[in-house]
Write a protein that holds these residues in place. Structure first.
Motif, PDB file in Angstrom:
ATOM      1  N   GLU A  94      28.122  93.927  43.980  1.00  0.00           N
ATOM      2  CA  GLU A  94      28.475  94.106  45.385  1.00  0.00           C
ATOM      3  C   GLU A  94      28.427  95.575  45.773  1.00  0.00           C
ATOM      4  O   GLU A  94      29.346  96.102  46.417  1.00  0.00           O
ATOM      5  CB  GLU A  94      29.872  93.520  45.648  1.00  0.00           C
ATOM      6  N   LEU A  95      27.371  96.261  45.404  1.00  0.00           N
ATOM      7  CA  LEU A  95      27.240  97.663  45.772  1.00  0.00           C
ATOM      8  C   LEU A  95      27.064  97.792  47.274  1.00  0.00           C
ATOM      9  O   LEU A  95      26.341  97.013  47.901  1.00  0.00           O
ATOM     10  CB  LEU A  95      26.032  98.281  45.051  1.00  0.00           C
ATOM     11  N   GLU A  96      27.709  98.798  47.839  1.00  0.00           N
ATOM     12  CA  GLU A  96      27.539  99.009  49.266  1.00  0.00           C
ATOM     13  C   GLU A  96      27.802 100.466  49.620  1.00  0.00           C
ATOM     14  O   GLU A  96      28.630 101.145  48.999  1.00  0.00           O
ATOM     15  CB  GLU A  96      28.488  98.106  50.073  1.00  0.00           C
ATOM     16  N   GLY A  97      27.040 100.945  50.608  1.00  0.00           N
ATOM     17  CA  GLY A  97      27.269 102.269  51.156  1.00  0.00           C
ATOM     18  C   GLY A  97      26.904 103.426  50.256  1.00  0.00           C
ATOM     19  O   GLY A  97      27.362 104.547  50.491  1.00  0.00           O
ATOM     20  N   LEU A  98      26.081 103.192  49.251  1.00  0.00           N
ATOM     21  CA  LEU A  98      25.755 104.270  48.307  1.00  0.00           C
ATOM     22  C   LEU A  98      24.511 105.050  48.703  1.00  0.00           C
ATOM     23  O   LEU A  98      24.240 106.104  48.139  1.00  0.00           O
ATOM     24  CB  LEU A  98      25.556 103.696  46.897  1.00  0.00           C
ATOM     25  N   GLY A  99      23.739 104.503  49.642  1.00  0.00           N
ATOM     26  CA  GLY A  99      22.489 105.143  50.024  1.00  0.00           C
ATOM     27  C   GLY A  99      21.301 104.436  49.414  1.00  0.00           C
ATOM     28  O   GLY A  99      21.416 103.362  48.824  1.00  0.00           O
ATOM     29  N   VAL A 100      20.128 105.052  49.566  1.00  0.00           N
ATOM     30  CA  VAL A 100      18.877 104.494  49.049  1.00  0.00           C
ATOM     31  C   VAL A 100      18.342 105.433  47.976  1.00  0.00           C
ATOM     32  O   VAL A 100      18.326 106.657  48.152  1.00  0.00           O
ATOM     33  CB  VAL A 100      17.839 104.315  50.177  1.00  0.00           C
ATOM     34  N   PHE A 101      17.883 104.842  46.866  1.00  0.00           N
ATOM     35  CA  PHE A 101      17.482 105.625  45.699  1.00  0.00           C
ATOM     36  C   PHE A 101      16.031 105.346  45.316  1.00  0.00           C
ATOM     37  O   PHE A 101      15.482 104.283  45.626  1.00  0.00           O
ATOM     38  CB  PHE A 101      18.400 105.294  44.525  1.00  0.00           C
ATOM     39  N   ASP A 102      15.457 106.311  44.611  1.00  0.00           N
ATOM     40  CA  ASP A 102      14.102 106.125  44.079  1.00  0.00           C
ATOM     41  C   ASP A 102      14.109 105.215  42.863  1.00  0.00           C
ATOM     42  O   ASP A 102      13.159 104.468  42.627  1.00  0.00           O
ATOM     43  CB  ASP A 102      13.497 107.486  43.691  1.00  0.00           C
ATOM     44  N   PHE A 127      20.924  95.748  43.660  1.00  0.00           N
ATOM     45  CA  PHE A 127      20.049  96.863  43.282  1.00  0.00           C
ATOM     46  C   PHE A 127      18.888  96.985  44.270  1.00  0.00           C
ATOM     47  O   PHE A 127      18.520  98.088  44.682  1.00  0.00           O
ATOM     48  CB  PHE A 127      19.484  96.658  41.871  1.00  0.00           C
ATOM     49  N   TYR A 128      18.304  95.844  44.608  1.00  0.00           N
ATOM     50  CA  TYR A 128      17.146  95.816  45.510  1.00  0.00           C
ATOM     51  C   TYR A 128      17.485  96.493  46.840  1.00  0.00           C
ATOM     52  O   TYR A 128      16.688  97.269  47.378  1.00  0.00           O
ATOM     53  CB  TYR A 128      16.722  94.369  45.737  1.00  0.00           C
ATOM     54  N   SER A 129      18.683  96.201  47.356  1.00  0.00           N
ATOM     55  CA  SER A 129      19.068  96.744  48.659  1.00  0.00           C
ATOM     56  C   SER A 129      19.296  98.248  48.620  1.00  0.00           C
ATOM     57  O   SER A 129      19.306  98.900  49.674  1.00  0.00           O
ATOM     58  CB  SER A 129      20.335  96.043  49.160  1.00  0.00           C
ATOM     59  N   HIS A 130      19.486  98.818  47.419  1.00  0.00           N
ATOM     60  CA  HIS A 130      19.719 100.261  47.292  1.00  0.00           C
ATOM     61  C   HIS A 130      18.489 101.020  46.795  1.00  0.00           C
ATOM     62  O   HIS A 130      18.594 102.209  46.467  1.00  0.00           O
ATOM     63  CB  HIS A 130      20.908 100.516  46.362  1.00  0.00           C
ATOM     64  N   LEU A 131      17.354 100.333  46.751  1.00  0.00           N
ATOM     65  CA  LEU A 131      16.099 100.980  46.360  1.00  0.00           C
ATOM     66  C   LEU A 131      15.189 101.149  47.569  1.00  0.00           C
ATOM     67  O   LEU A 131      15.107 100.263  48.425  1.00  0.00           O
ATOM     68  CB  LEU A 131      15.368 100.140  45.305  1.00  0.00           C
ATOM     69  N   LYS A 132      14.487 102.257  47.594  1.00  0.00           N
ATOM     70  CA  LYS A 132      13.461 102.417  48.610  1.00  0.00           C
ATOM     71  C   LYS A 132      12.266 101.531  48.241  1.00  0.00           C
ATOM     72  O   LYS A 132      12.116 101.102  47.078  1.00  0.00           O
ATOM     73  CB  LYS A 132      13.022 103.874  48.699  1.00  0.00           C
ATOM     74  N   THR A 133      11.410 101.240  49.198  1.00  0.00           N
ATOM     75  CA  THR A 133      10.202 100.472  48.902  1.00  0.00           C
ATOM     76  C   THR A 133       9.360 101.229  47.881  1.00  0.00           C
ATOM     77  O   THR A 133       9.107 102.424  48.028  1.00  0.00           O
ATOM     78  CB  THR A 133       9.377 100.243  50.183  1.00  0.00           C
ATOM     79  N   GLY A 134       8.965 100.535  46.816  1.00  0.00           N
ATOM     80  CA  GLY A 134       8.229 101.175  45.732  1.00  0.00           C
ATOM     81  C   GLY A 134       9.136 101.757  44.664  1.00  0.00           C
ATOM     82  O   GLY A 134       8.647 102.296  43.666  1.00  0.00           O
ATOM     83  N   GLY A 135      10.455 101.631  44.870  1.00  0.00           N
ATOM     84  CA  GLY A 135      11.403 102.162  43.894  1.00  0.00           C
ATOM     85  C   GLY A 135      11.461 101.332  42.626  1.00  0.00           C
ATOM     86  O   GLY A 135      11.069 100.163  42.601  1.00  0.00           O
ATOM     87  N   LEU A 136      11.972 101.955  41.565  1.00  0.00           N
ATOM     88  CA  LEU A 136      11.997 101.318  40.245  1.00  0.00           C
ATOM     89  C   LEU A 136      13.395 100.838  39.877  1.00  0.00           C
ATOM     90  O   LEU A 136      14.390 101.505  40.169  1.00  0.00           O
ATOM     91  CB  LEU A 136      11.549 102.315  39.166  1.00  0.00           C
ATOM     92  N   LEU A 137      13.433  99.709  39.199  1.00  0.00           N
ATOM     93  CA  LEU A 137      14.643  99.236  38.522  1.00  0.00           C
ATOM     94  C   LEU A 137      14.374  99.246  37.032  1.00  0.00           C
ATOM     95  O   LEU A 137      13.401  98.631  36.566  1.00  0.00           O
ATOM     96  CB  LEU A 137      15.007  97.820  38.977  1.00  0.00           C
ATOM     97  N   LEU A 138      15.219  99.933  36.271  1.00  0.00           N
ATOM     98  CA  LEU A 138      15.101 100.002  34.813  1.00  0.00           C
ATOM     99  C   LEU A 138      16.391  99.493  34.203  1.00  0.00           C
ATOM    100  O   LEU A 138      17.477  99.956  34.568  1.00  0.00           O
ATOM    101  CB  LEU A 138      14.871 101.444  34.333  1.00  0.00           C
ATOM    102  N   PHE A 139      16.294  98.542  33.269  1.00  0.00           N
ATOM    103  CA  PHE A 139      17.505  98.080  32.596  1.00  0.00           C
ATOM    104  C   PHE A 139      17.170  97.521  31.223  1.00  0.00           C
ATOM    105  O   PHE A 139      16.011  97.218  30.919  1.00  0.00           O
ATOM    106  CB  PHE A 139      18.247  97.026  33.434  1.00  0.00           C
TER     107      PHE A 139
END
Length: 250
Positions: A94-102, A127-139
């Motif tokens: 439930e992340l919210e209000g953190l901004g958008v990340f690469d 995670f998706y909502s906090h990524l810019k378009t083209g951003g990466l998710l690594l886990f």
């Protein structure tokens, strides 16, 4: 899902042999391979901030989020005060209000603390909502075989001058899950020992299930490797690494 309480203050000592440098190298190699330069990173499940601090030393801009206030208190002591890194206490689902990340990173099997597919799906959407378009998710996550054949039945005991630790792992009720029972004895200034106990529950899912959940949230170009290498997972792999890209649904 705050799993770390008193344990937070002894976590770094217990995990001093963890391969943090290999995680940092994997993150850097993956960013380079995807031509991500000067990224703004979000470290989800940042814990005591060891990986964050290493990445900051290498010049990365990074913020952290964790569900444990105690872990974040330890992390805060490691953060260079002139770098402006922010720390947030939030649930990864439930992340919210953190901004958008690469790039969003979720290391050290933090995702394995989510016990249902619904929870994992909520985290991926978050995670998706906090990524810019083209951003990466690594886990990374534990493999099915590691959960079943290595962690289940794991026992560890250590006695040092000022503390002792007993760590036992058992099969959990859910498929591919384990229960961690930890007991600490900490020597106080008056010579007496204080005991506290921790209980942790982890679960993993198959590679295919993680891939399906990623794609259902809109992630594309899912790449899967194992054990800090560029090789695909095999039968004996312990840790599975995922890279996925956010691309807006058409």
């Amino acid at each position: 899902m705050n799993a770390y309480q008193g344990f937070a203050y002894y976590y770094d000592e217990l995990m001093e042999e963890a391969p943090y440098k290999e995680w940092v190298l994997w993150i850097e190699k993956t960013l380079t391979a995807n031509e991500v330069t000067a990224p703004h990173l979000l470290d989800v499940g940042c814990g005591t901030g060891t990986i964050m601090a290493d990445l900051i030393k290498k010049g990365y801009r990074i913020d952290g989020v964790d569900a444990s206030e105690e872990m974040l208190a330890v992390a805060n002591e490691k953060m260079p005060k002139d770098q402006g890194s922010r720390l947030f206490c939030q649930d990864m689902r439930e992340l919210e209000g953190l901004g958008v990340f690469d790039t969003v990173i979720v290391t050290c099997d933090s995702l394995n603390y989510l016990l249902t597919k619904k929870d994992v799906e909520k985290a991926f959407a978050s995670f998706y909502s906090h990524l810019k378009t083209g951003g990466l998710l690594l886990f990374d996550v534990h493999s099915l075989s590691y959960m079943e054949d290595v962690l289940a039945g794991f026992q560890f005991a250590e006695s040092l001058e000022n503390r002792s630790c007993i760590w036992n792992c058992y099969n959990g009720e859910d498929p591919y899950s384990v229960e961690h029972e930890l007991t600490f004895f900490i020597k106080e200034e008056d010579g007496r020992y204080r005991r506290f106990d921790e209980f942790h529950y982890q679960r993993t899912f198959s590679q295919q299930e993680y891939e399906d959940m990623l794609r259902a949230q809109g992630f594309k170009n899912v790449r899967v490797t194992a054990d800090f290498t560029d090789q695909p997972p095999g039968q004996g792999s312990d840790r599975i690494f995922f890279t996925a890209i956010k691309k807006d649904l058409q």
